[in-house]
Design an enzyme around this catalytic site. Structure first.
Site, PDB file in Angstrom:
ATOM      1  N   ASP A 137      37.738  53.866  42.892  1.00 39.98           N
ATOM      2  CA  ASP A 137      38.943  54.533  42.374  1.00 39.98           C
ATOM      3  C   ASP A 137      38.563  55.855  41.716  1.00 39.98           C
ATOM      4  O   ASP A 137      37.428  56.032  41.267  1.00 39.98           O
ATOM      5  CB  ASP A 137      39.608  53.689  41.271  1.00 39.98           C
ATOM      6  CG  ASP A 137      40.028  52.321  41.755  1.00 39.98           C
ATOM      7  OD1 ASP A 137      40.220  52.150  42.956  1.00 39.98           O
ATOM      8  OD2 ASP A 137      40.163  51.441  40.880  1.00 39.98           O
TER       9      ASP A 137
HETATM   10  N1  URA Z   1      37.540  47.477  41.821  1.00 43.57           N
HETATM   11  C1  URA Z   1      38.434  48.329  41.274  1.00 43.57           C
HETATM   12  O1  URA Z   1      39.417  47.912  40.704  1.00 43.57           O
HETATM   13  N2  URA Z   1      38.197  49.649  41.386  1.00 43.57           N
HETATM   14  C2  URA Z   1      37.111  50.164  41.984  1.00 43.57           C
HETATM   15  O2  URA Z   1      36.949  51.388  42.029  1.00 43.57           O
HETATM   16  C3  URA Z   1      36.188  49.279  42.543  1.00 43.57           C
HETATM   17  C4  URA Z   1      36.434  47.934  42.447  1.00 43.57           C
END
Ligand code: URA
Length: 269
Positions: A137
């Site tokens: 993310d």
């Molecule tokens: N899980 C999440 O919620 N975000 C990420 O970036 C990776 C795994």
């Protein structure tokens, strides 16, 4: 060129800058110079012909004028060939380990600067293209791999391989105490889904910090797992993929190329 037995033979272009005696030349593919450089993002075939006429492309220190010639694409080529005096970019099959900083995105569909912007601009023109191996993310930092090797990418993200992803999680509220059991049970169903998550390992570090290891890569998985327990992830950082850890000396925004030994670590641990 070297024969499979290791003897030097006459060839259009002598490749002598690195010892190739352990390379089976019978198995080494060849490529037209213009096509090879174009696939690495150096420009169109016409651009490359122009660069060669200007003396900008060398092999073993010798200026290459005829870019329609084929050359053996040996692993040492980036060390032997130069463009504008700089070593050739990595050949196809490259893997980059990036320490993804906060605030950059992995997807062209999201707003904001892309992780690809950190890498040399020419790499955006490569064919096959580079893509991230899975995604993090925008507000997640840590270990992110990028490659142009589609087979490797699929081997790493394939659910059948169960490659572990390890995250350092900082939470808004103290842990309840039952999260490790909930995540390990293998029956947690995330909001909007119907298939339970595979068991995941939670290692509690403090009231609000934990290390979580998952083997899947569902959308916002870690944030949604903690949301399911009534908590909120404040900070998320990926520390490792399989047995490959983010090196301590790689600062956010820095990257390095991986070799075969590093890549094999992904499938260990
Ligand atoms: N899980 C999440 O919620 N975000 C990420 O970036 C990776 C795994």
């Amino acid at each position: 060129m070297l024969t499979a037995s290791g003897a030097l033979v006459k060839a259009d272009i002598m490749r002598a800058c690195v010892d190739l005696r352990n390379v089976d030349m019978a198995k080494v593919p060849t490529a037209r110079i213009d096509k090879l450089l174009s696939s690495l993002g150096y420009g169109s075939r016409n651009d490359i012909a122009r660069m060669a006429r200007a003396g900008a492309i060398t092999l073993d220190g010798v200026k290459l004028r005829d870019v329609t010639k084929r050359i053996p694409v040996t692993p040492d080529l980036p060390a032997c060939m130069a463009v504008d005096g700089a070593p050739l970019d990595p050949l196809a099959g490259m893997v980059v380990l990036l320490h993804k900083p906060l605030g950059m995105t992995c997807s062209h569909k999201e707003d904001g600067a892309l992780v690809y912007d950190i890498l040399p601009a020419r790499w955006r023109q490569r064919n096959p293209a580079m893509s991230t191996i899975g995604r993090l993310d925008k507000q997640t930092s840590g270990l992110l791999l990028l490659t142009d090797d589609g087979d490797l990418l699929h081997r790493i993200i394939s659910p059948k391989r169960h490659v572990k992803k390890t995250y350092h999680v900082t939470l808004a509220r103290p842990l309840n105490g039952d999260e490790a059991a909930i995540f390990a049970a293998g029956d947690l169903i995330l909001a909007g889904e119907d298939k339970p998550l595979a068991p995941a390992l939670l290692d509690v570090m403090s009231e609000t910090e934990a290390r979580l290891t998952v083997t899947e890569g569902r959308y916002h998985q870690v944030r949604r797992m903690f949301a399911a327990t009534g908590n909120h992830v404040e900070k998320l950082h990926r520390e490792a993929l399989g047995g490959l850890s983010l090196p301590d000396d790689l600062a956010p925004g820095q990257w390095k190329l991986l070799g075969a030994d590093d890549i094999s670590m992904i499938f260990q641990g």
